[in-house]
Design a protein around this motif. Structure first.
Motif, PDB file in Angstrom:
ATOM      1  N   GLY A 337       0.829  -1.195   0.000  1.00 49.36           N
ATOM      2  CA  GLY A 337       0.000   0.000   0.000  1.00 49.36           C
ATOM      3  C   GLY A 337       0.862   1.243   0.000  1.00 49.36           C
ATOM      4  N   LEU A 338       0.393   2.290  -0.664  1.00 50.96           N
ATOM      5  CA  LEU A 338       1.165   3.530  -0.759  1.00 50.96           C
ATOM      6  C   LEU A 338       0.238   4.735  -0.813  1.00 50.96           C
ATOM      7  CD1 LEU A 338       4.293   4.385  -2.813  1.00 50.96           C
ATOM      8  CD2 LEU A 338       2.214   5.676  -3.293  1.00 50.96           C
ATOM      9  N   TRP A 339       0.613   5.778  -0.095  1.00 52.49           N
ATOM     10  CA  TRP A 339       0.024   7.102  -0.253  1.00 52.49           C
ATOM     11  C   TRP A 339       1.143   8.071  -0.590  1.00 52.49           C
ATOM     12  CZ3 TRP A 339       1.403  11.338   2.871  1.00 52.49           C
ATOM     13  CH2 TRP A 339       0.754  12.534   2.523  1.00 52.49           C
ATOM     14  N   GLU A 340       0.905   8.897  -1.587  1.00 52.96           N
ATOM     15  CA  GLU A 340       1.932   9.845  -2.018  1.00 52.96           C
ATOM     16  C   GLU A 340       1.286  11.183  -2.351  1.00 52.96           C
ATOM     17  OE1 GLU A 340       5.595   8.905  -4.648  1.00 52.96           O
ATOM     18  OE2 GLU A 340       3.976   9.452  -6.023  1.00 52.96           O
ATOM     19  N   ARG A 341       1.892  12.250  -1.880  1.00 52.41           N
ATOM     20  CA  ARG A 341       1.438  13.604  -2.202  1.00 52.41           C
ATOM     21  C   ARG A 341       2.592  14.348  -2.863  1.00 52.41           C
ATOM     22  NH1 ARG A 341      -1.986  18.179   0.787  1.00 52.41           N
ATOM     23  NH2 ARG A 341      -0.930  20.029  -0.044  1.00 52.41           N
ATOM     24  N   ILE A 342       2.311  14.918  -4.040  1.00 50.49           N
ATOM     25  CA  ILE A 342       3.303  15.693  -4.771  1.00 50.49           C
ATOM     26  C   ILE A 342       2.767  17.118  -4.919  1.00 50.49           C
ATOM     27  CG2 ILE A 342       4.768  15.822  -6.812  1.00 50.49           C
ATOM     28  CD1 ILE A 342       3.861  12.973  -7.500  1.00 50.49           C
ATOM     29  N   ASP A 343       3.502  18.068  -4.378  1.00 53.15           N
ATOM     30  CA  ASP A 343       3.178  19.484  -4.555  1.00 53.15           C
ATOM     31  C   ASP A 343       4.201  20.091  -5.507  1.00 53.15           C
ATOM     32  OD1 ASP A 343       0.979  19.913  -2.519  1.00 53.15           O
ATOM     33  OD2 ASP A 343       2.548  19.091  -1.228  1.00 53.15           O
ATOM     34  N   ASN A 372      -2.373  13.667  -5.422  1.00 53.77           N
ATOM     35  CA  ASN A 372      -2.393  12.615  -4.407  1.00 53.77           C
ATOM     36  C   ASN A 372      -2.568  11.269  -5.095  1.00 53.77           C
ATOM     37  OD1 ASN A 372      -2.468  13.632  -1.440  1.00 53.77           O
ATOM     38  ND2 ASN A 372      -3.789  15.067  -2.549  1.00 53.77           N
ATOM     39  N   SER A 373      -1.750  10.299  -4.701  1.00 50.32           N
ATOM     40  CA  SER A 373      -1.834   8.945  -5.253  1.00 50.32           C
ATOM     41  C   SER A 373      -2.126   7.954  -4.132  1.00 50.32           C
ATOM     42  CB  SER A 373      -0.527   8.560  -5.945  1.00 50.32           C
ATOM     43  OG  SER A 373      -0.233   9.419  -7.014  1.00 50.32           O
ATOM     44  N   TYR A 374      -3.025   7.011  -4.422  1.00 50.62           N
ATOM     45  CA  TYR A 374      -3.387   5.951  -3.478  1.00 50.62           C
ATOM     46  C   TYR A 374      -3.266   4.627  -4.229  1.00 50.62           C
ATOM     47  CZ  TYR A 374      -5.616  10.083  -1.467  1.00 50.62           C
ATOM     48  OH  TYR A 374      -5.869  11.346  -0.987  1.00 50.62           O
ATOM     49  N   ILE A 375      -2.430   3.727  -3.705  1.00 47.73           N
ATOM     50  CA  ILE A 375      -2.150   2.466  -4.401  1.00 47.73           C
ATOM     51  C   ILE A 375      -2.385   1.297  -3.453  1.00 47.73           C
ATOM     52  CG2 ILE A 375      -0.371   1.061  -5.516  1.00 47.73           C
ATOM     53  CD1 ILE A 375       0.971   3.602  -6.431  1.00 47.73           C
ATOM     54  N   GLY A 376      -3.071   0.279  -3.955  1.00 49.53           N
ATOM     55  CA  GLY A 376      -3.207  -0.988  -3.262  1.00 49.53           C
ATOM     56  C   GLY A 376      -2.826  -2.117  -4.201  1.00 49.53           C
ATOM     57  N   SER A 377      -1.977  -3.032  -3.742  1.00 46.83           N
ATOM     58  CA  SER A 377      -1.450  -4.080  -4.614  1.00 46.83           C
ATOM     59  C   SER A 377      -1.381  -5.406  -3.879  1.00 46.83           C
ATOM     60  CB  SER A 377      -0.045  -3.723  -5.118  1.00 46.83           C
ATOM     61  OG  SER A 377       0.005  -2.430  -5.659  1.00 46.83           O
ATOM     62  N   SER A 378      -1.495  -6.480  -4.637  1.00 44.86           N
ATOM     63  CA  SER A 378      -1.205  -7.820  -4.145  1.00 44.86           C
ATOM     64  C   SER A 378      -0.366  -8.535  -5.193  1.00 44.86           C
ATOM     65  CB  SER A 378      -2.491  -8.604  -3.870  1.00 44.86           C
ATOM     66  OG  SER A 378      -3.252  -8.755  -5.052  1.00 44.86           O
ATOM     67  N   PHE A 379       0.545  -9.379  -4.743  1.00 46.86           N
ATOM     68  CA  PHE A 379       1.432 -10.061  -5.678  1.00 46.86           C
ATOM     69  C   PHE A 379       1.838 -11.408  -5.105  1.00 46.86           C
ATOM     70  CE2 PHE A 379       3.931  -7.297  -2.968  1.00 46.86           C
ATOM     71  CZ  PHE A 379       5.007  -8.077  -2.555  1.00 46.86           C
ATOM     72  N   GLY A 380       2.265 -12.285  -6.002  1.00 48.14           N
ATOM     73  CA  GLY A 380       2.698 -13.598  -5.569  1.00 48.14           C
ATOM     74  C   GLY A 380       3.658 -14.228  -6.562  1.00 48.14           C
ATOM     75  N   GLN A 381       4.385 -15.240  -6.087  1.00 44.94           N
ATOM     76  CA  GLN A 381       5.366 -15.916  -6.940  1.00 44.94           C
ATOM     77  C   GLN A 381       5.552 -17.347  -6.465  1.00 44.94           C
ATOM     78  OE1 GLN A 381       9.572 -14.611  -8.709  1.00 44.94           O
ATOM     79  NE2 GLN A 381       9.690 -14.954  -6.523  1.00 44.94           N
ATOM     80  N   ILE A 382       5.739 -18.261  -7.424  1.00 46.55           N
ATOM     81  CA  ILE A 382       6.113 -19.632  -7.100  1.00 46.55           C
ATOM     82  C   ILE A 382       7.317 -20.022  -7.942  1.00 46.55           C
ATOM     83  CG2 ILE A 382       3.797 -20.351  -6.390  1.00 46.55           C
ATOM     84  CD1 ILE A 382       3.515 -21.709  -9.141  1.00 46.55           C
ATOM     85  N   THR A 404      -5.646  11.982  -7.663  1.00 53.33           N
ATOM     86  CA  THR A 404      -6.452  13.197  -7.693  1.00 53.33           C
ATOM     87  C   THR A 404      -5.545  14.381  -7.984  1.00 53.33           C
ATOM     88  OG1 THR A 404      -6.210  13.650  -5.319  1.00 53.33           O
ATOM     89  CG2 THR A 404      -8.034  12.223  -5.996  1.00 53.33           C
ATOM     90  N   LEU A 405      -6.110  15.377  -8.646  1.00 58.54           N
ATOM     91  CA  LEU A 405      -5.341  16.567  -9.020  1.00 58.54           C
ATOM     92  C   LEU A 405      -6.095  17.825  -8.605  1.00 58.54           C
ATOM     93  CD1 LEU A 405      -3.094  18.113 -10.576  1.00 58.54           C
ATOM     94  CD2 LEU A 405      -4.526  17.891 -12.626  1.00 58.54           C
TER      95      LEU A 405
END
Length: 675
Positions: A337-343, A372-382, A404-405
Motif C-alpha cells: 500500500g502507498l500514499w503519495e502527495r506531490i506538490d 495525491n496517489s493511493y495504491i493498493g497491490s497484491s502479488f505472488g510468486q512460485i 487526484t489533481l
C-alpha cells in the motif's frame, strides 16, 4: 570508473588448500535471497569491493558493467537510466525505479553510493514483483548491515576541479541483541564548466552532505528488526548546458547561474520473522523529499527566458510479504500500500531581452498543483522444480491506483486562459511473468521468460496552460521476451552469461501537437508504440589469485518507434528511440600482489545515441578510459587515479537544442584507513 575487483567478495590470495574460484553473488532481485546465476533473467551486480576499488560513488560510473543500460546525468544530481531502449522519453511527474533497501524512494539524488553492499540492475519488465514504473527495469541498492564485530573505514579524495570527497563509516555490536552502523559523506566541487559570460570556472559549483544509519535488534537467528535512516542535502548552481544547437563543450554562456537544490529524510522500519514454515517480512517507509531549481532557458548571455520549478514529495508505503517452501517448491505472497502527495510549482518568466522571443519583459505564467496517489497491490510468486533439471517460475501482481489533481494557474498574458482543475482518475494493472529453466549441468542453465510491466497513468500537472493539463494519460505497458544462458565454467573460475530479448512497448505516453498550447504546443497523449531487441554478453574470470578480468557487450538489433505521429506533418515512425546506445562494450582488469601493489584499468565504449525523438541531435560513439594504481599496506592505502584519460567530449543529454557535456579528464589522489 569500473575496476572489477573480486566481485562477489572472493578471496584475493587463496591458501594452498583453498580452490582458486569465483565466489557466488547473492541477490534479492526476486524479493528473497538467491544466487545471481539462479535468477531466470539477465541481471548485473556490482559489489562494495568493486565500488571501493574503482572509486565509483554514483550510478553513472557503472556503465561498463551494465550492457544495454544507458546511465547519464541530466544535471549534477538527476540521473536518467534507460534499459534496453526503454525509459528515455520525457515524463510528466518523475518516475522512480531505484529501490533503496527494498523501498522506491522519490529523490533525484538517490544514486549516491554511501556504505553500499551491492547494486543490482534488473533489465526488462519488472511489474510482477515491483509494480508501477518498472516497465523498463529497476535498480536495487542494498546498504551494509552492522557487523558482528567493531569495524569502520575513512576515505579522503582530492581531484580535478577543486573536488573534495570525504567518507566515513563505522559499525559495532552494542550488546548481545543490538548493533549499529553509521556512515557520513561530504562532497564539494567547483564543477567542470567555464562560463564565458562571467569568465569564471565555478558557476556550476556544488556541495552535498549525506548520512545513513542502521540500528539492528536480533535476539536470535529467527527474528530481526532494523531501523534505518537516510538523510541527504545538496546545493548546486545550474550552469551546465552549452549554447543551443552548438557543439559539445565545457563552455556555457548563461547570464543566470541558476540553482539546483534538494533534500531527503527517509526512515525505514524492516521486520523479519521466521515462524518455521513461513517467513514474514514487513517494510514500512516514510519519505520526505524536495527538488527545486532555477534554470536559464535560452542558454545564452541574453536575459530572454528562464524557469523555476519546485516539487515536494511526501510518501508513506507499507509492504508485507510471506514466503516459504523447500528447494523443490518455493512460494511468496505479498501486499503493498502507498500514499503519495506531490506538490509542484512551475514558473516561466521573461527577462529584459524577451523581445528576442516575441515576448515582453515581465511576462510570466505559473502553475501550482497537488497530486495525491493511493495504491493498493497484491502479488505472488512460485518457483517449482518440476524435474531435477526443469525449473518453472511464475509471478503475478495486481495494482489499483487512484490519483487526484488540484491545479490552478496564473499569468499576466491575456491570451493564455487561467483556471482551476479538480480531477481524479482510477487505473487497474495486471502484471504477470513466467519462465522455464533447463539445468543441464551443476552450474549451467538456459532459460526462457516473458514478463509485463507498466508506467503509471498521470496528469500533466507541471504545465502552465489549462488545455495541456485537463486530459489525463493512461498507463503504458511493456512486454519483455527473453532467452538466455548462465554458466560457471573452468572449475568455477569463469562466469559467462548471455541473453537475447525482444520488448513490445504499447500505449506510450508521448507529446502530440496541440493547437491550444502557447508556451508548449504539445500535450501528453497515449498515442505511440515502439519495440526494441538485442543481445547481451557478460564474462568475468579469475586468472590467478589477485588477477581478475571482465568483459561485457550489449548490442541493439532494433530500437524504434512503430507508431508516433507528433503533428500533421511529422511522423516519427521508424525513428530510433532516444538516449539508447546502438551498442555498449566494457572491459578491464585489476591486479594485486601480496606485497601491496595495486593496478587496474578499464574502458567502456558507448555507441551512437540520439538525444531527441526526431533524431535531429545525436552523440556519436566514444570511449572512456580509466586507470588506477596504488599501494595497500595493513589497514591503510593510497592511490593515484584518472577518469576519461583520453579527455573525450560527449553529451549526456540535451534540452531545447542545448547539450550537457559529460565529465572530462579527471585525475585525483585517494587515501584510506580501515579498522
Amino acid at each position: 570508473m569500473i575496476l572489477l575487483a573480486h566481485l562477489g567478495n572472493n578471496k584475493v590470495f587463496a591458501s594452498e588448500e583453498e580452490p582458486i574460484q569465483l565466489d557466488s553473488v547473492v541477490v534479492s532481485a526476486q524479493k528473497f535471497r538467491t544466487d545471481k546465476q539462479d535468477v531466470p533473467s539477465n541481471i548485473s551486480v556490482v559489489d562494495s569491493k568493486t565500488m571501493q576499488d574503482s572509486g565509483v560513488d554514483n550510478l553513472e560510473g557503472l556503465s561498463a558493467l551494465a550492457p544495454n543500460i544507458g546511465i547519464s546525468k541530466i544535471d549534477t544530481y538527476s540521473t536518467q537510466v534507460v534499459f534496453r531502449g526503454i525509459g528515455g522519453m520525457a515524463n510528466m511527474n518523475k518516475v522512480w525505479n531505484i529501490n533503496m533497501d527494498g523501498v522506491a524512494i522519490p529523490y533525484v539524488g538517490l544514486d549516491t553510493f554511501l556504505d553500499v553492499d551491492r547494486v543490482e540492475f534488473l533489465r526488462g519488465s519488472q511489474g510482477a514483483l515491483y509494480g508501477r514504473n518498472t516497465h523498463a527495469g529497476a535498480v536495487n541498492i542494498i546498504t551494509k548491515d552492522p557487523g558482528s564485530s567493531a569495524n569502520g573505514n575513512v576515505t579522503l579524495n582530492y581531484e580535478s576541479f577543486n573536488t573534495l570527497k570525504a567518507r566515513a563509516a563505522a559499525g559495532s555490536p552494542i550488546n548481545d541483541v543490538a548493533s549499529y552502523r553509521m556512515a557520513v559523506a561530504y562532497k564539494r566541487s567547483d564543477g567542470y564548466f567555464h562560463n564565458e559570460y562571467y569568465d569564471k570556472n565555478d558557476t556550476n559549483n556544488n556541495e552535498q552532505f549525506t548520512a545513513r544509519g542502521k540500528v539492528l535488534l536480533q535476539a536470535d537467528d529467527k527474528s530481526k528488526l532494523t531501523l534505518g535512516m537516510y538523510a541527504d542535502k545538496y546545493e548546486s548552481a545550474f550552469d551546465s548546458y552549452g549554447p543551443a544547437n552548438g557543439d559539445v563543450t565545457l563552455n556555457t554562456e548563461n547570464n543566470r547561474r541558476g540553482h539546483n537544490d534538494g533534500y531527503l529524510l527517509s526512515p525505514t522500519l524492516t521486520w523479519e520473522k521466521d515462524f518455521g514454515s513461513v517467513n514474514v517480512t514487513s517494510i514500512s517507509n516514510y519519505s520526505r523529499s524536495n527538488y527545486n531549481y532555477l534554470q536559464d532557458w535560452d542558454f545564452s548571455r541574453f536575459d530572454i527566458m528562464y524557469s523555476t520549478y519546485d516539487e515536494d514529495f511526501n510518501t508513506l508505503s507499507q509492504e508485507l510479504r510471506f514466503n516459504g517452501g523447500s528447494d523443490e517448491f518455493k512460494w511468496m505472497f505479498g501486499l503493498f500500500g502507498l500514499w503519495e502527495r506531490i506538490d509542484t510549482k512551475t514558473n516561466i518568466l521573461f527577462g529584459d531581452d524577451a523581445a528576442a522571443n516575441g515576448m515582453s519583459p515581465g511576462d510570466h505564467a505559473q502553475q501550482n498543483s497537488t497530486v495525491n496517489s493511493y495504491i493498493g497491490s497484491s502479488f505472488g510468486q512460485i518457483v517449482y522444480r518440476l524435474f531435477p533439471s526443469i525449473e518453472l517460475t511464475g509471478a503475478v501482481r495486481f495494482d489499483y491506483e487512484r490519483k487526484t489533481l488540484d491545479w490552478k494557474n496564473k499569468t499576466n498574458l491575456d491570451y493564455v486562459p487561467t483556471g482551476k482543475l479538480d480531477m481524479s482518475k482510477d487505473w487497474l494493472a495486471l502484471s504477470p511473468s513466467a519462465s522455464i529453466a533447463r539445468l543441464f549441468a551443476e552450474k549451467q542453465r538456459v532459460y526462457g521468460s516473458v514478463a509485463r510491466g507498466f508506467k503509471s497513468g498521470d496528469f500533466n500537472n507541471v504545465m502552465v496552460e489549462v488545455p495541456l493539463v485537463e486530459h489525463a494519460v493512461d498507463p503504458e505497458y511493456t512486454t519483455t521476451y527473453e532467452v538466455g544462458y548462465k554458466g560457471r565454467l573452468l572449475g568455477n573460475r569463469l562466469e559467462l552469461n548471455a541473453a537475447l530479448f525482444y520488448i513490445d512497448w504499447d500505449n506510450m505516453q508521448v507529446d502530440i501537437e496541440s493547437t491550444e498550447g502557447m508556451f508548449n504546443p504539445y500535450q501528453k497523449m497515449n498515442a505511440g508504440r515502439a519495440h526494441s531487441s538485442g543481445m547481451e554478453l557478460e564474462a568475468r574470470a579469475l586468472i590467478m589469485p589477485g588477477w581478475e578480468v571482465f568483459a561485457s557487450l550489449g548490442y541493439m538489433f532494433q530500437y524504434e518507434f512503430d507508431e508516433f505521429r507528433k503533428d500533421a506533418t511529422t511522423d516519427l515512425s521508424g525513428k530510433k528511440l532516444p538516449f539508447t546506445n546502438a551498442y555498449t562494450v566494457g572491459f578491464g582488469t585489476v591486479f594485486r600482489t601480496e606485497f601491496g601493489f595495486y593496478a587496474g584499468v578499464d574502458s567502456s565504449i558507448s555507441g551512437r545515441k540520439y538525444l531527441v525523438e526526431d533524431n535531429s541531435l545525436k552523440q556519436n560513439a566514444y570511449m572512456l578510459l580509466n586507470a588506477k594504481i596504488g599501494y595497500e599496506k595493513d589497514n591503510w592505502d593510497v592511490y593515484l587515479y584518472g577518469r576519461n584519460l583520453l579527455d573525450e567530449r560527449y553529451a549526456t543529454t540535451a534540452f531545447s537544442g542545448a547539450k550537457r557535456a559529460g565529465e572530462p579528464l579527471v585525475v585525483g589522489v585517494q587515501c584510506g584507513y580501515t579498522f
